[in-house]
Design a protein around this motif. Structure first.
Motif, PDB file in Angstrom:
ATOM      1  N   UNK A   1       4.095   7.725  -0.305  1.00  0.00           N
ATOM      2  CA  UNK A   1       2.985   7.851   0.653  1.00  0.00           C
ATOM      3  C   UNK A   1       2.438   6.471   0.961  1.00  0.00           C
TER       4      UNK A   1
ATOM      5  N   UNK B   1       0.760   3.459  -7.963  1.00  0.00           N
ATOM      6  CA  UNK B   1      -0.019   3.015  -6.813  1.00  0.00           C
ATOM      7  C   UNK B   1       0.259   1.544  -6.549  1.00  0.00           C
TER       8      UNK B   1
ATOM      9  N   UNK C   1       0.155  11.756  -9.224  1.00  0.00           N
ATOM     10  CA  UNK C   1       0.297  10.341  -8.875  1.00  0.00           C
ATOM     11  C   UNK C   1       0.932   9.566 -10.019  1.00  0.00           C
TER      12      UNK C   1
ATOM     13  N   UNK D   1      -0.592   4.127   2.404  1.00  0.00           N
ATOM     14  CA  UNK D   1      -2.020   4.169   2.673  1.00  0.00           C
ATOM     15  C   UNK D   1      -2.498   2.845   3.253  1.00  0.00           C
TER      16      UNK D   1
ATOM     17  N   UNK E   1       4.533   9.970  -5.952  1.00  0.00           N
ATOM     18  CA  UNK E   1       4.085  11.194  -6.593  1.00  0.00           C
ATOM     19  C   UNK E   1       5.282  11.976  -7.095  1.00  0.00           C
TER      20      UNK E   1
ATOM     21  N   UNK F   1      -2.477   8.756   7.226  1.00  0.00           N
ATOM     22  CA  UNK F   1      -1.727   8.628   5.986  1.00  0.00           C
ATOM     23  C   UNK F   1      -0.457   9.455   6.125  1.00  0.00           C
TER      24      UNK F   1
ATOM     25  N   UNK G   1       3.508  10.671   4.427  1.00  0.00           N
ATOM     26  CA  UNK G   1       4.366  10.852   3.265  1.00  0.00           C
ATOM     27  C   UNK G   1       5.832  10.771   3.680  1.00  0.00           C
TER      28      UNK G   1
ATOM     29  N   UNK H   1       9.703  12.335   3.199  1.00  0.00           N
ATOM     30  CA  UNK H   1      10.147  13.718   3.223  1.00  0.00           C
ATOM     31  C   UNK H   1      10.455  14.307   1.861  1.00  0.00           C
TER      32      UNK H   1
ATOM     33  N   UNK I   1       0.825  -1.209   0.000  1.00  0.00           N
ATOM     34  CA  UNK I   1       0.000   0.000   0.000  1.00  0.00           C
ATOM     35  C   UNK I   1       0.856   1.253   0.000  1.00  0.00           C
TER      36      UNK I   1
ATOM     37  N   UNK J   1       3.151  23.528  -8.416  1.00  0.00           N
ATOM     38  CA  UNK J   1       2.091  22.642  -8.901  1.00  0.00           C
ATOM     39  C   UNK J   1       1.701  21.631  -7.830  1.00  0.00           C
ATOM     40  N   UNK J   2       0.500  21.074  -7.973  1.00  0.00           N
ATOM     41  CA  UNK J   2       0.089  19.974  -7.109  1.00  0.00           C
ATOM     42  C   UNK J   2       0.850  18.708  -7.485  1.00  0.00           C
ATOM     43  N   UNK J   3       0.983  17.793  -6.555  1.00  0.00           N
ATOM     44  CA  UNK J   3       1.619  16.509  -6.889  1.00  0.00           C
ATOM     45  C   UNK J   3       0.824  15.751  -7.943  1.00  0.00           C
TER      46      UNK J   3
ATOM     47  N   UNK K   1       7.747  12.076  -3.916  1.00  0.00           N
ATOM     48  CA  UNK K   1       7.294  11.689  -2.580  1.00  0.00           C
ATOM     49  C   UNK K   1       6.692  10.292  -2.614  1.00  0.00           C
TER      50      UNK K   1
ATOM     51  N   UNK L   1       6.212  16.033  -7.953  1.00  0.00           N
ATOM     52  CA  UNK L   1       5.734  17.401  -7.801  1.00  0.00           C
ATOM     53  C   UNK L   1       6.742  18.375  -8.396  1.00  0.00           C
TER      54      UNK L   1
END
Lengths: 117, 107
Positions: free
Chosen positions: B89, B49, B46, B91, B36, B96, B98, B100, B32, B42-44, B87, B38
């Motif tokens: 992450x 998964x 994906x 889940x 990402x 949740x 992340x 560093x 799990x 901007x936003x990260x 990054x 980034x």
């Protein structure tokens, strides 16, 4: 196409409140895991809160008791009510979602919250 | 809480290089894990998964491996568009968490 648009950020004094909104399109908020994730200036990512499709809500310890996540199915929107703000809450707040699990396939552009006197 | 530790924190590389980023979990998270990318302002985005499943539209030069507590993200041949921060992450459990971040810079 999935789209998330945040609003409501701004400058607020310590101890103040702010309500962030996230307008969703291309899917229904009730069908997905809907989260808020924040990023302090120049720092890493921090998960803040999630609402499950069934309605259960969870929070990071750093915001528990001060922040409240909610959604409005009629507006297809997600919200974050933030009370008792401190300088440590200064960050870009992202609305993020995924239909499969607690990860983040779709993100908004973010809204900046600055807590300062 | 499950701690996610990424290494290195910064990586200097050239176009065409093969680069690998490591992410370690403080306890087993099975598969799990998400990765990402980034870029500044901007936003990260994906990339991967379930530790190794490439998201739709992500170039095949990206790959992920691992299970349990140790995971890697590999870029087989670094392209100019890949200079960014990455990054991981987990889940597997709340909260949740992340890693560093790993900044991939131009050498």
């Amino acid at each position: 196409d999935v789209q998330l648009v945040e609003s409501g950020g701004g400058l607020v004094q310590p101890g103040g409140s702010l309500r962030l909104s996230c307008a969703a399109s291309g899917f229904t908020v009730i069908s997905n895991f809907m989260s808020w994730v924040r990023q302090s200036p120049g720092k890493g990512l921090e998960w803040v809160s999630v609402v499950y499709s069934g309605g259960k809500t969870y929070y990071a310890d750093s915001v528990k008791g001060r922040f409240t996540i909610s959604r409005d199915t009629s507006k297809n929107a997600l919200y974050l009510q933030m009370d008792g703000l401190t300088a440590e809450d200064t960050a870009i707040y992202y609305c993020a979602t995924d239909v499969r699990n607690l990860m983040f396939q779709h993100w908004g552009q973010g809204t900046l919250v600055t807590v300062s006197s | 809480d499950i701690q996610m530790t990424q290494s290195p924190s910064t990586l200097s590389a050239s176009v065409g290089d093969r680069v690998t980023i490591t992410c370690r979990a403080s306890q087993s998270i099975s598969v799990w894990l998400a990765w990402y990318q980034q870029k500044p302002g901007k936003a990260p985005n994906l990339l991967i998964s379930k530790a190794s499943a490439l998201e739709s539209g992500v170039p095949s030069r990206f790959s992920g491996r691992g299970s349990g507590t140790e995971f890697t993200l590999t870029i087989s041949s670094l392209q100019p568009d890949d200079f960014a921060t990455y990054y991981c992450q987990q889940y597997d459990d709340r909260p949740l968490t992340f890693g560093g971040g790993t900044k991939v810079e131009i050498k």
